[in-house]
Design an enzyme around this catalytic site. Structure first.
Site, PDB file in Angstrom:
ATOM      1  N   LYS A   1       0.829  -1.199   0.000  1.00 24.02           N
ATOM      2  CA  LYS A   1       0.000   0.000   0.000  1.00 24.02           C
ATOM      3  C   LYS A   1       0.864   1.250   0.000  1.00 24.02           C
ATOM      4  CE  LYS A   1      -3.766   2.166   2.629  1.00 24.02           C
ATOM      5  NZ  LYS A   1      -4.714   1.990   3.752  1.00 24.02           N
TER       6      LYS A   1
ATOM      7  N   SER B   1      -9.075   2.612   2.468  1.00 22.52           N
ATOM      8  CA  SER B   1      -8.108   3.303   1.650  1.00 22.52           C
ATOM      9  C   SER B   1      -7.111   2.364   0.980  1.00 22.52           C
ATOM     10  CB  SER B   1      -7.349   4.335   2.502  1.00 22.52           C
ATOM     11  OG  SER B   1      -6.642   3.695   3.564  1.00 22.52           O
TER      12      SER B   1
ATOM     13  N   SER C   1      -9.637   0.341   6.841  1.00 20.14           N
ATOM     14  CA  SER C   1      -9.096   0.344   5.484  1.00 20.14           C
ATOM     15  C   SER C   1      -8.461  -0.949   5.010  1.00 20.14           C
ATOM     16  CB  SER C   1      -8.091   1.497   5.325  1.00 20.14           C
ATOM     17  OG  SER C   1      -8.763   2.724   5.413  1.00 20.14           O
TER      18      SER C   1
END
Length: 486
Positions: free
Chosen positions: A84, A159, A183
């Site tokens: 990420k 996210s 997330s």
């Protein structure tokens, strides 16, 4: 025989590592198949904001050379992984979805990246995020919007948006996500995956959230967790077995006393007393989500021998106080200093958040609300072994929204759809999202499994038992059939 990207996409992380360690596959073969898969899907999904194929090839070559030299390979030898883009990667751009950090290259790897590398994993690239993670969806001002493999007109959630899309599309068998308000669990639910937020402190986090030199980067400290997103409970546990454990650079970390791989082996559950709440007593929930999750929960009583009691946890909606904690964790002065020059190139919802003014009691009230929530949760979990709920209030929705304006006929705040997730960032409890099933429109819905404070083993055992009773390995986005047939 050449490993095709279709064959590669069907392999688990554990199967890949075993094949590389035993020489049945080379890390180079696996990496080339992963790159081919990325090349096939990226024009449709935009999961990777910074692909790193040459870095991946270099790492794979080193893994193969180590094997040829007779060295012992790590538990993730040759396994491709997405990282990420809020998680620091040394010598690889970490833009965090912001024009301000578009060219930022960290001087250190995050601890979890260090550990993945040491275990032999092959980093395929950085996966897309909303700006600094201040959103539950997958668009930002810098990169193409990430799309959901189940329907490319819909959001994959965020996210950890790119991580979810990558794993669901078979580009990587698992990926790193981070979870400050859901997330890891949000895109796992929207993409039909397993996502695990272990107890606060199980997985160390540094320098993210802790490097005061970088506004925006140094946010979410008291809420953030890093965890795996995978297609199976066993693969999620495999990643946790590598990345969990204390580190002196993160003062919140705790000893690792969990046998992650053993706990993820499907077996008979004891007769658990489980609470089930469809809406926590205050959330508007899409009727299809309610239906799918009810069917999933029935498995625990019918097939797994548990006692399931319908019960709401008993706290009031903590949404406003959650955002107070987010802001209290943020470098407001540093981020507000950007606004005169950069506001026009920042996400509008983030600009609005930074421009709002809050008195001192708003922050102390948020902290008191967290204490109250933790106390209510402790009393509630004194009566129940686990809590089951939907992961999200709605199925995937249209791109370029922060959230639905109406659910179940009620006008809702655009962040209300996250209401099942963020309470457990406030308490720090372990929580997993696993596939509950599909809506009538063929969209994934997540089932959330929440454990008592530090009871990660039971969350894993419950997830594994549910997976064995109701396997989801055959579920995959229809887009993949179309792309593979082309």
């Amino acid at each position: 025989m050449t490993l095709t990207h279709e064959d590669y996409a069907a392999l688990s992380a554990g199967e890949i590592a075993d094949a590389v360690r035993t020489g049945r596959l080379s890390a180079a073969e696996v990496t080339e198949a992963a790159i081919a898969r990325m090349d096939l899907t990226e024009p449709h999904l935009h999961a990777f904001c910074t692909p790193a194929p040459e870095l991946a090839r270099k790492t794979a070559a080193a893994v193969d050379a180590a094997r040829a030299a007779g060295e012992t390979l790590g538990p993730l030898a040759g396994v491709p992984v997405g990282i990420k883009d809020l998680v620091a990667t040394k010598d690889l751009v970490t833009a965090m979805g912001s024009t301000i950090y578009r060219d930022f290259v960290p001087e250190d790897d995050d601890i979890v990246v260090e550990r993945l590398k040491a275990a032999g994993a092959v980093i395929l690239g950085k996966t897309n995020v909303p700006e600094f993670g201040y959103s539950g969806v997958g668009h930002n001002p810098v990169f193409e919007t990430t799309r959901n493999p189940w329907n490319t007109e819909l959001t994959p959630g965020g996210s950890s948006a790119g991580s979810g899309a990558s794993v669901a599309a078979g580009v990587t068998p698992f990926a790193i996500g981070s979870d400050g308000g859901g997330s890891v669990r949000i895109p796992s639910a929207h993409c039909g995956l397993v996502g695990i937020k272990a107890s606060m402190g199980r997985v160390p986090l540094w320098p993210g959230c802790r490097d005061e030199r970088y506004p925006g980067v140094s946010s979410w400290e008291s809420l953030e967790h890093i965890g795996p997103m995978a297609r199976s409970v066993s693969d999620a546990a495999l990643m946790l077995s590598v990345i969990a454990g204390p580190d002196m650079r993160d003062r919140h970390t705790i000893p690792n006393d969990v046998a992650w791989l053993d706990e993820a082996k499907a077996g008979q559950l004891p007769r658990l007393r489980i609470a089930f709440s469809e809406d926590f007593g205050y959330l508007a929930v899409d009727p299809e989500v309610r239906r799918v999750v009810r069917e999933a929960v029935a498995v625990f009583e019918r097939d797994l021998g548990c006692e399931v009691v319908v019960a709401d946890p008993g706290w009031e909606d903590p949404g406003e106080d959650f955002w107070g904690l987010v802001l209290a964790d943020s470098d407001l002065a540093g981020m507000r200093a950007w606004l005169p020059e950069h506001a026009k190139n920042m996400s509008p919802h983030l600009v609005k958040l930074l421009q709002a003014r809050h008195d001192d009691e708003a922050f102390t009230n948020a902290n008191m609300a967290r204490k109250k929530l933790c106390n209510v949760a402790a009393r509630f979990f004194g009566q129940y072994d686990l809590l089951l709920s939907p992961t999200l209030t709605v199925p995937p929705f249209a791109l370029h929204m922060q959230g639905p304006e109406k659910t179940e006929g009620r006008i809702v705040d655009p962040s209300d759809w996250l209401g099942f997730c963020f309470p457990f960032n406030m308490t720090g409890q372990p929580a997993a999202s696993v596939p509950a099933g599909l809506t009538k429109d063929g969209l994934p819905v997540g089932l959330q499994i929440v454990g008592r404070h530090l009871d990660d083993p039971l969350v894993l055992r419950a997830a594994a038992a549910y997976e064995a009773a109701r396997p989801w390995s055959g579920l995959r986005p229809p887009l993949l059939d179309t792309l593979e047939a082309a």
